[in-house]
Each structure stands twice: as C-alpha cells, then as structure tokens.
Design an enzyme around this catalytic site. Structure first.
Site, PDB file in Angstrom:
ATOM      1  N   SER A 157     133.860  74.186  22.373  1.00 10.29           N
ATOM      2  CA  SER A 157     133.224  73.274  23.309  1.00 10.29           C
ATOM      3  C   SER A 157     133.698  71.836  23.113  1.00 10.29           C
ATOM      4  CB  SER A 157     131.713  73.423  23.186  1.00 10.29           C
ATOM      5  OG  SER A 157     131.129  73.052  24.400  1.00 10.29           O
ATOM      6  N   LYS A 212     137.643  70.639  22.913  1.00 12.19           N
ATOM      7  CA  LYS A 212     138.346  69.529  23.564  1.00 12.19           C
ATOM      8  C   LYS A 212     139.101  68.765  22.469  1.00 12.19           C
ATOM      9  CE  LYS A 212     134.037  68.761  26.257  1.00 12.19           C
ATOM     10  NZ  LYS A 212     133.880  69.663  27.332  1.00 12.19           N
ATOM     11  N   TRP A 233     129.145  76.401  33.354  1.00 12.39           N
ATOM     12  CA  TRP A 233     129.261  74.941  33.184  1.00 12.39           C
ATOM     13  C   TRP A 233     130.703  74.581  32.792  1.00 12.39           C
ATOM     14  CZ3 TRP A 233     126.924  70.887  34.801  1.00 12.39           C
ATOM     15  CH2 TRP A 233     126.843  69.689  34.086  1.00 12.39           C
ATOM     16  N   HIS A 251     127.757  80.623  26.358  1.00  7.67           N
ATOM     17  CA  HIS A 251     128.517  79.544  25.732  1.00  7.67           C
ATOM     18  C   HIS A 251     128.275  79.588  24.219  1.00  7.67           C
ATOM     19  CE1 HIS A 251     130.310  75.567  25.625  1.00  7.67           C
ATOM     20  NE2 HIS A 251     129.295  75.123  24.922  1.00  7.67           N
TER      21      HIS A 251
HETATM   22  C1  GCU Z   1     127.653  69.911  26.953  1.00  5.46           C
HETATM   23  C2  GCU Z   1     128.799  69.217  27.651  1.00  5.46           C
HETATM   24  C3  GCU Z   1     130.087  70.034  27.553  1.00  5.46           C
HETATM   25  C4  GCU Z   1     130.354  70.410  26.121  1.00  5.46           C
HETATM   26  C5  GCU Z   1     129.140  71.103  25.532  1.00  5.46           C
HETATM   27  C6  GCU Z   1     129.254  71.473  24.055  1.00  5.46           C
HETATM   28  O1  GCU Z   1     127.292  71.040  27.666  1.00  5.46           O
HETATM   29  O2  GCU Z   1     128.435  68.989  28.982  1.00  5.46           O
HETATM   30  O3  GCU Z   1     131.186  69.299  28.057  1.00  5.46           O
HETATM   31  O4  GCU Z   1     131.503  71.203  26.048  1.00  5.46           O
HETATM   32  O5  GCU Z   1     128.020  70.264  25.645  1.00  5.46           O
HETATM   33  O6  GCU Z   1     129.918  70.773  23.303  1.00  5.46           O
HETATM   34  O7  GCU Z   1     128.623  72.463  23.673  1.00  5.46           O
END
Ligand code: GCU
Length: 372
Positions: A212, A216, A303, A354
């Site tokens: 997540s 990134k 998402w 997720h």
């Molecule tokens: C939030 C955010 C995402 C990210 C996520 C995470 O949902 O909007 O962009 O990837 O957190 O880090 O679990």
C-alpha cells in the site's frame, strides 16, 4: 507528447519517446536519456527532491543474537544512525539470517507501514504481514524496518523525522521538496547502505517489498536506487502501481487531500488533471527495468483499482522488451488467484481485501527464486 496507441481512452504517454519527441530504440538511450528524464519528472511533480543521499554521519550499531527461531536464525538488531543540522535520528532494522547458510543470503526487505506488532523481534507474535519464518525456510534472510522511524506518517508540517533533521530551516519549502514517501524511500536506501556492509547478506540480491503506502514507497526507492535487485509492490494503488488516467477508486485529488504530506506541493496541481501528467504509473514501473518487478492486487481492493494496477505492468512491458526481456505476455486481467510471471515481471490478483498475506509472500518467494 507521444501516446501509446493501444492505450485507447487512457491516452498513456509512451515511455519510449523522450520529451524532445525522439523515439528510444536502444537500451543506451533509455539509460542515458529517457530513464533520467522520467526520474526527474517524478522528483519534480510527485515525490519531491531529497536534499541528500547518504549522510556523512551515517553509522551502524549491530547487536547479534544466535539461536533464534528454534535455532534456525541469527538475529541482528541494527541501528542505522544519522545526524544533521536539526538533530539526530535512527532506523531500527530487524534482520533474521538463516543459520545453516553456505553463502551470503539473498534477502527480502519489508518497508513496514503497519506498526511494530508485525515485527516482533522475539517471534512470540508471528504476523502473516511479515512471515519471517516462512521466508527463512525458503533460504532467504528477512529484514524489516518501521517507516515511522524515518518520518512520521502525519502532516506535521515537515517538522519531525528526517525532514526536521535535514531540511534547511532558513529557506522556505520549495514546491518540489521531498514529501514523506520520498523520506521513507530514502530510509530504505540507508538500510541498503548497511546491508552492503554485512557479509552475511548478498546485497546484490535484495528484494524490496512494500504494501500500500509502503508499496508506493518501494517503487520510488527502486527508481532512485538501483542497488535493489527486485521490487514488489503490493496493493499499492493510487500513485503506486495503478495508472492515474482512467483510474477507479482513489484519485490524485483525494490522496492529496487526505495525505498532503506524502507528496510534494507540485503534485497537488494535478487534482482532476490526470490527463495533463507528462507520465503515468507504467513509467514508474518501467524505471525498475531490467530488474524484476512484481505487482499485486486484491479483488476487494477497489480503492486501489486492480485493473489499473495490472495495466500499468502491461504498458511498462515495452521497456523490458527493449532489454530483451519477456513481460507477462497478456493484455487482459488474469483470474483471481492465478499468479503469473516471467523472469522479469509478475502479477497476481488475490481473492480478498486490501492486505498482504502469507499467500502473497509465497508468490514473492517463488518469483524471487526463479529470477535469481
Ligand atoms: C489509504 C490511502 C491509500 C493507501 C492506503 C494504505 O487507503 O488512501 O492510498 O495505499 O491507505 O496505505 O493502506
């Protein structure tokens, strides 16, 4: 801008045309011209510019404990320390190395964004988010650090963490100054500085993993530091693996509103202007080339947008082909729970939420083993 013709309505910029409009037909041109150009675009418009690489003050403090994991592992607890004009800081690296190795171990390094409960040094709490025992049983060393050691995950106006330590206090913040994701990526690079000094580790065979926001970060760290041999970006979504153009779920506007500290100021301008970006996320993935890259999605993680994550890999493939490497070789989303990979690129869509699970890790281990 040159667009990839088959990208249809997404109108994706072609990774293989320079900003001057020259077609990139050889690896040399990619490496000398186009790759640096893309890194620069990401520094300018998304993650920001880190004020320094390896600090001259960097030093390591290591504590070694044999006989962990019922004798299967040696544990090292490493403090990676640094100092700047705003004070000092450290990253605490937890490392388990197989006891019965015959050569330096290949390693999985996780950027942990989910708190210390997933990285118990005593192994009383074993988390599927970082299944170190499983990783070791397959012949790899397992390492993890907590992203918050480097920089807190909150909008503190860049007063704390490495921003507080290294950012200039006299000049104001520039619109391309580094954000928190760039800070975490910088932390991963400092961990690599340590790994290069550890003779128990094969620092040429380090796979960087992130989930997540950590996924990134893994991509950006892989882009700025080619010492990482492989990069795995799990459920990374918006401004991770997922294409911004045509993306469902989270948008650039939403991510910047909720997490203003993650990126630089310039990125905020692209709210609802995805089609004006001079790049898209397939080009971030392409920066891993020729090193193996693996992307995952989860069926319920709308998402993040599984299809946009998958297509990013598809459109990064021409850069791998330039190196003579095979990509996934498919253009349509595979079925859930049908991992697929070449030696250079891999993808799976896991059934579920997720998250990062033991199932995901087993696929990463297979991928890393076949691309060694
Ligand atoms: C939030 C955010 C995402 C990210 C996520 C995470 O949902 O909007 O962009 O990837 O957190 O880090 O679990």
């Amino acid at each position: 801008m040159h667009f990839v013709p088959e990208s249809g309505e997404r109108k994706l910029p072609d990774p293989l045309y320079t900003l001057d409009g020259d077609r990139v037909a050889a690896v040399e041109q990619w490496r000398q011209k186009r790759r640096p150009e893309i890194v620069e675009l990401y520094r300018t418009f998304v993650f920001g510019r880190e004020p320094l690489q390896r600090p001259s003050t960097l030093h390591f403090h290591v504590e070694t404990t044999p006989g962990m994991m019922n004798g299967a592992a040696v544990r090292k607890q490493v403090e990676i320390r640094y100092e700047g004009s705003g004070g000092e800081g450290s990253i605490k690296l937890l490392l388990f190395i197989p006891t019965n190795r015959t050569k330096p171990s290949p390693l999985f390094l996780l950027i942990n964004n989910r708190g210390l409960e997933h990285m118990d040094p005593e192994r009383e709490n074993v988390s599927p988010f970082w299944p170190a025992e499983t990783i070791l049983s397959q012949g790899f060393a397992a390492a993890v650090f907590n992203n918050a050691d480097v920089d807190p995950d909150e909008h503190d106006d860049f007063q704390n963490g490495v921003h507080g330590i290294f950012d200039s206090k006299s000049e104001g913040r520039s619109p391309d100054a580094w954000g928190t994701i760039a800070a975490w990526a910088w932390g991963a690079c400092r961990v690599m500085d340590y790994l290069e000094t550890d003779s128990d580790i094969d620092s040429a065979d380090v796979t960087l993993v992130g989930h997540s926001r950590g996924g990134k970060t893994a991509l950006w760290a892989g882009a700025i530091d080619e010492r990482f041999a492989r990069v795995i970006s799990n459920n990374s979504g918006c401004t991770g693996a997922a294409l911004a153009r045509g993306k469902k779920g989270e948008t650039i506007g939403q991510i910047n509103e909720k997490f203003p500290h993650w990126f630089n100021e310039n990125y905020k301008w692209f709210k609802d202007r995805e089609y004006e970006l001079p790049f898209d996320q397939h080009m971030l993935l392409a920066l891993m080339a020729p090193r193996p890259v693996y992307v995952t999605s989860a069926t319920e993680d709308l998402w993040a947008d599984p299809e946009s994550e998958f297509l990013s890999l598809v459109y990064a493939e021409p850069v791998y082909k330039l190196y003579g490497l095979e990509g996934l070789g498919i253009k349509r989303m595979p079925l859930p729970d049908s991992p697929m990979h070449s030696r250079a690129m891999g993808y799976h869509l896991r059934t579920g939420k997720h998250d990062m699970t033991e199932y995901d890790w087993l696929q990463f281990i297979t991928f890393a083993s076949t691309s060694q």
